[in-house]
Design an enzyme around this catalytic site. Structure first.
Site, PDB file in Angstrom:
ATOM      1  N   GLU A   1       4.284   4.545  -0.022  1.00 17.52           N
ATOM      2  CA  GLU A   1       5.549   3.854   0.243  1.00 17.52           C
ATOM      3  C   GLU A   1       6.111   3.238  -1.040  1.00 17.52           C
ATOM      4  OE1 GLU A   1       5.067   0.899   3.352  1.00 17.52           O
ATOM      5  OE2 GLU A   1       3.273   1.910   4.022  1.00 17.52           O
TER       6      GLU A   1
ATOM      7  N   ASN B   1       1.562   0.544  -0.406  1.00 18.84           N
ATOM      8  CA  ASN B   1       2.906   0.197  -0.877  1.00 18.84           C
ATOM      9  C   ASN B   1       2.879  -0.041  -2.388  1.00 18.84           C
ATOM     10  OD1 ASN B   1       5.541  -0.660  -1.141  1.00 18.84           O
ATOM     11  ND2 ASN B   1       5.482  -2.008   0.643  1.00 18.84           N
TER      12      ASN B   1
ATOM     13  N   GLU C   1      -0.290  -1.616   6.239  1.00 25.09           N
ATOM     14  CA  GLU C   1       0.264  -1.504   4.887  1.00 25.09           C
ATOM     15  C   GLU C   1      -0.527  -2.406   3.953  1.00 25.09           C
ATOM     16  OE1 GLU C   1       4.640  -1.418   3.997  1.00 25.09           O
ATOM     17  OE2 GLU C   1       4.158  -3.369   3.102  1.00 25.09           O
TER      18      GLU C   1
END
Length: 263
Positions: A215, A185, A165
């Site tokens: 995300e 993200n 991430e």
């Protein structure tokens, strides 16, 4: 200390204690450790919509999101909705998650499960496998490139897939060959502020040989259609579903309406 630093500090103590309570040998002898994993990569490649639905009852930025629904009902409903995978928060102190949530989910669904936590130690990777996870998340903001490379190798050796991430372009340098998926993200984990354009800004900088997932802050079909044009194949959605009384129903309707547009 920002929120992320606090989480890591608490996590270090938690891992230290867990190593004593449940040694690695015990984890390796657990029921789920021998099972063959479900592949999120394959599931996303097959899917028309690429939705990864998350079970999250609380967060540091929003407080309690939903503490009345049962995890068994929600994850089963997610599976029946046709999601590509399910994400389960297992962090206790900041997200009110627990390993038991993932174990319960694993017993009742037959699709990939992502363990969403703050992994800072190889112990947690072994633990992830032992509680029934198929995929782990490595957060670039709290790990060095060499840690990510090492943790990914350990994960692959026990048949776990790995998502890195990232949140900014400085973290792109931490992407290594051993990873399966790159998640971008929109939420800054230091401030928990969401920038809805972050995925679009970073997408072209990600090497093409990785599956890309988006995300945080995804709450309508138009965002997904825009992200699909940029090569995103997966979309992790938690709060949008979980803040409703019946997350599974909202998820089902969302996927159905998305499918109609894409088809």
């Amino acid at each position: 200390m920002n929120i992320l630093e606090k989480i890591v500090s608490v996590k270090q103590k938690e891992v230290f204690n867990n190593r004593i309570l449940r040694p690695i040998k015990e984890l390796e002898n657990s029921f789920f450790f021998k099972r063959k994993n479900f592949s999120l990569v394959k599931s996303l490649k097959k899917s028309k919509t690429g939705i990864i639905a998350e079970f999250k009852s609380k967060s540091p930025s929003k407080g309690v999101i939903n503490n009345i629904v049962s995890i068994e009902k929600v994850v089963k409903d997610y599976e029946l909705s046709g999601v590509s995978g399910i994400s389960i928060l297992t962090d206790k102190n900041f997200f009110s998650g627990k390993n038991e949530d993932l174990k319960k989910s694993r017993s009742i669904v037959s699709i990939p499960i992502l363990r969403k936590d703050f992994i800072i130690d190889e112990y947690q990777i072994i633990e992830s496998k032992s509680i029934g996870a198929d995929v782990i998340l490595l957060i670039a903001g709290i790990l060095s490139r060499s840690q990510i490379k090492n943790f990914s190798k350990i994960a692959k050796s026990i048949d776990l897939e790995v998502i890195i991430e990232i949140h900014n372009e400085f973290e792109i340098d931490k992407i290594t060959d051993e990873l399966d998926i790159v998640g971008i993200n929109n939420r800054d984990l230091k401030t928990f502020i969401v920038d809805y354009d972050n995925c679009l800004k970073l997408s072209s900088k990600i090497p093409d040989n990785y599956i890309k997932i988006a995300e945080s802050g995804i709450n309508n079909r138009n965002i997904i259609l825009e992200l699909r044009k940029q090569g995103f194949e997966g979309f992790l959605i938690g709060e949008y579903f979980m803040k409703r009384k019946d997350p599974g129903k909202i998820c089902r309707n969302f996927i159905k309406s998305l499918f109609e547009i894409i088809s």
